[in-house]
Write a protein that holds these residues in place. Structure first.
Motif, PDB file in Angstrom:
ATOM      1  N   GLY A 196      -2.037  13.428  14.701  1.00  0.00           N
ATOM      2  CA  GLY A 196      -3.097  12.949  15.589  1.00  0.00           C
ATOM      3  C   GLY A 196      -4.482  13.306  15.064  1.00  0.00           C
ATOM      4  N   GLU A 197      -4.550  13.974  13.921  1.00  0.00           N
ATOM      5  CA  GLU A 197      -5.820  14.405  13.337  1.00  0.00           C
ATOM      6  C   GLU A 197      -6.602  13.196  12.823  1.00  0.00           C
ATOM      7  OE1 GLU A 197      -7.296  17.053   9.501  1.00  0.00           O
ATOM      8  OE2 GLU A 197      -5.181  16.975  10.034  1.00  0.00           O
ATOM      9  N   THR A 198      -7.917  13.214  13.041  1.00  0.00           N
ATOM     10  CA  THR A 198      -8.791  12.165  12.545  1.00  0.00           C
ATOM     11  C   THR A 198      -9.020  12.376  11.047  1.00  0.00           C
ATOM     12  OG1 THR A 198      -9.903  12.014  14.678  1.00  0.00           O
ATOM     13  CG2 THR A 198     -11.074  11.114  12.799  1.00  0.00           C
ATOM     14  N   ILE A 199      -8.923  11.284  10.282  1.00  0.00           N
ATOM     15  CA  ILE A 199      -9.138  11.362   8.837  1.00  0.00           C
ATOM     16  C   ILE A 199     -10.111  10.271   8.400  1.00  0.00           C
ATOM     17  CG2 ILE A 199      -6.890  12.387   8.296  1.00  0.00           C
ATOM     18  CD1 ILE A 199      -5.906   9.572   7.568  1.00  0.00           C
ATOM     19  N   GLN A 200     -10.751  10.465   7.268  1.00  0.00           N
ATOM     20  CA  GLN A 200     -11.636   9.466   6.689  1.00  0.00           C
ATOM     21  C   GLN A 200     -10.847   8.672   5.657  1.00  0.00           C
ATOM     22  OE1 GLN A 200     -14.292   9.348   9.000  1.00  0.00           O
ATOM     23  NE2 GLN A 200     -15.098   8.420   7.157  1.00  0.00           N
ATOM     24  N   ILE A 201     -10.899   7.361   5.769  1.00  0.00           N
ATOM     25  CA  ILE A 201     -10.247   6.475   4.807  1.00  0.00           C
ATOM     26  C   ILE A 201     -11.350   5.903   3.927  1.00  0.00           C
ATOM     27  CG2 ILE A 201      -8.836   4.410   4.509  1.00  0.00           C
ATOM     28  CD1 ILE A 201      -7.721   4.977   7.349  1.00  0.00           C
ATOM     29  N   ALA A 202     -11.211   6.094   2.626  1.00  0.00           N
ATOM     30  CA  ALA A 202     -12.242   5.656   1.682  1.00  0.00           C
ATOM     31  C   ALA A 202     -12.324   4.131   1.609  1.00  0.00           C
ATOM     32  CB  ALA A 202     -11.936   6.212   0.300  1.00  0.00           C
ATOM     33  N   ALA A 203     -13.490   3.646   1.183  1.00  0.00           N
ATOM     34  CA  ALA A 203     -13.667   2.215   0.952  1.00  0.00           C
ATOM     35  C   ALA A 203     -12.727   1.800  -0.174  1.00  0.00           C
ATOM     36  CB  ALA A 203     -15.108   1.919   0.573  1.00  0.00           C
ATOM     37  N   GLY A 204     -12.325   0.567  -0.173  1.00  0.00           N
ATOM     38  CA  GLY A 204     -11.401   0.103  -1.203  1.00  0.00           C
ATOM     39  C   GLY A 204     -11.433  -1.403  -1.339  1.00  0.00           C
ATOM     40  N   HIS A 205     -10.501  -1.912  -2.120  1.00  0.00           N
ATOM     41  CA  HIS A 205     -10.397  -3.352  -2.357  1.00  0.00           C
ATOM     42  C   HIS A 205      -9.001  -3.821  -2.012  1.00  0.00           C
ATOM     43  CE1 HIS A 205     -14.256  -3.433  -4.391  1.00  0.00           C
ATOM     44  NE2 HIS A 205     -13.875  -2.334  -5.023  1.00  0.00           N
ATOM     45  N   SER A 206      -8.899  -5.115  -1.722  1.00  0.00           N
ATOM     46  CA  SER A 206      -7.625  -5.738  -1.435  1.00  0.00           C
ATOM     47  C   SER A 206      -7.643  -7.132  -2.050  1.00  0.00           C
ATOM     48  CB  SER A 206      -7.424  -5.818   0.075  1.00  0.00           C
ATOM     49  OG  SER A 206      -6.130  -6.282   0.375  1.00  0.00           O
ATOM     50  N   VAL A 207      -6.539  -7.835  -1.975  1.00  0.00           N
ATOM     51  CA  VAL A 207      -6.451  -9.192  -2.489  1.00  0.00           C
ATOM     52  C   VAL A 207      -6.124 -10.118  -1.331  1.00  0.00           C
ATOM     53  CG1 VAL A 207      -5.218 -10.737  -4.057  1.00  0.00           C
ATOM     54  CG2 VAL A 207      -5.703  -8.394  -4.749  1.00  0.00           C
ATOM     55  N   LYS A 208      -6.840 -11.239  -1.276  1.00  0.00           N
ATOM     56  CA  LYS A 208      -6.648 -12.213  -0.206  1.00  0.00           C
ATOM     57  C   LYS A 208      -6.111 -13.505  -0.817  1.00  0.00           C
ATOM     58  CE  LYS A 208      -9.425 -14.868   3.081  1.00  0.00           C
ATOM     59  NZ  LYS A 208     -10.805 -15.078   3.536  1.00  0.00           N
ATOM     60  N   LEU A 209      -5.002 -13.997  -0.283  1.00  0.00           N
ATOM     61  CA  LEU A 209      -4.433 -15.283  -0.684  1.00  0.00           C
ATOM     62  C   LEU A 209      -4.656 -16.268   0.449  1.00  0.00           C
ATOM     63  CD1 LEU A 209      -1.010 -14.011  -2.028  1.00  0.00           C
ATOM     64  CD2 LEU A 209      -2.910 -14.814  -3.397  1.00  0.00           C
ATOM     65  N   THR A 210      -5.193 -17.428   0.133  1.00  0.00           N
ATOM     66  CA  THR A 210      -5.445 -18.445   1.139  1.00  0.00           C
ATOM     67  C   THR A 210      -4.678 -19.706   0.763  1.00  0.00           C
ATOM     68  OG1 THR A 210      -7.675 -17.562   1.442  1.00  0.00           O
ATOM     69  CG2 THR A 210      -7.233 -19.731   2.374  1.00  0.00           C
ATOM     70  N   ALA A 211      -3.880 -20.227   1.682  1.00  0.00           N
ATOM     71  CA  ALA A 211      -3.120 -21.439   1.437  1.00  0.00           C
ATOM     72  C   ALA A 211      -4.035 -22.649   1.507  1.00  0.00           C
ATOM     73  CB  ALA A 211      -2.006 -21.578   2.467  1.00  0.00           C
ATOM     74  N   GLY A 212      -3.857 -23.590   0.586  1.00  0.00           N
ATOM     75  CA  GLY A 212      -4.616 -24.836   0.581  1.00  0.00           C
ATOM     76  C   GLY A 212      -3.980 -25.875   1.476  1.00  0.00           C
ATOM     77  N   SER A 213      -4.610 -27.039   1.572  1.00  0.00           N
ATOM     78  CA  SER A 213      -4.173 -28.080   2.495  1.00  0.00           C
ATOM     79  C   SER A 213      -2.775 -28.619   2.167  1.00  0.00           C
ATOM     80  CB  SER A 213      -5.183 -29.228   2.511  1.00  0.00           C
ATOM     81  OG  SER A 213      -5.342 -29.760   1.198  1.00  0.00           O
ATOM     82  N   LYS A 214      -2.452 -28.796   0.894  1.00  0.00           N
ATOM     83  CA  LYS A 214      -1.122 -29.303   0.529  1.00  0.00           C
ATOM     84  C   LYS A 214      -0.031 -28.295   0.863  1.00  0.00           C
ATOM     85  CE  LYS A 214      -2.852 -32.072  -3.299  1.00  0.00           C
ATOM     86  NZ  LYS A 214      -2.906 -32.215  -4.766  1.00  0.00           N
TER      87      LYS A 214
END
Length: 92
Positions: A68-86
């Protein structure tokens, strides 16, 4: 139902009338290009099918679920996949 890589390679090789080794090396090269482009913060777009881009996440406060302890989560990066119309249309 999910397809694993070997099933995907076999199916693509059959449809393209080429060897599985050839398809496998093309997939390896494709994923290498994806990884290199994402590392350089470049967006990849295959019109109608797919877009892949790197996103940033801001630093935030979280909570340890065990203590239940509060922690700091560092900034980071992720990958986003977006589906196209087809791709979206084929899901109907």
């Amino acid at each position: 139902m999910a397809k694993n890589r070997s099933e995907l390679v076999a199916e693509v090789a059959a449809k393209a009338d080429t060897s599985q080794a050839s398809v496998n090396s093309v997939l390896d090269a494709l994923f290498d290009v994806f990884a290199e482009s994402i590392a350089k913060d470049e967006k990849i777009t295959i019109p109608g099918w797919l877009a892949v881009e790197r996103t940033s996440r801001a630093a935030r406060t979280g909570r340890n679920p065990q203590t239940g302890e509060t922690i700091q989560i560092a900034a980071g990066h992720s990958v986003k996949l977006t589906a196209g119309s087809k791709l979206k249309a084929s899901a109907k």
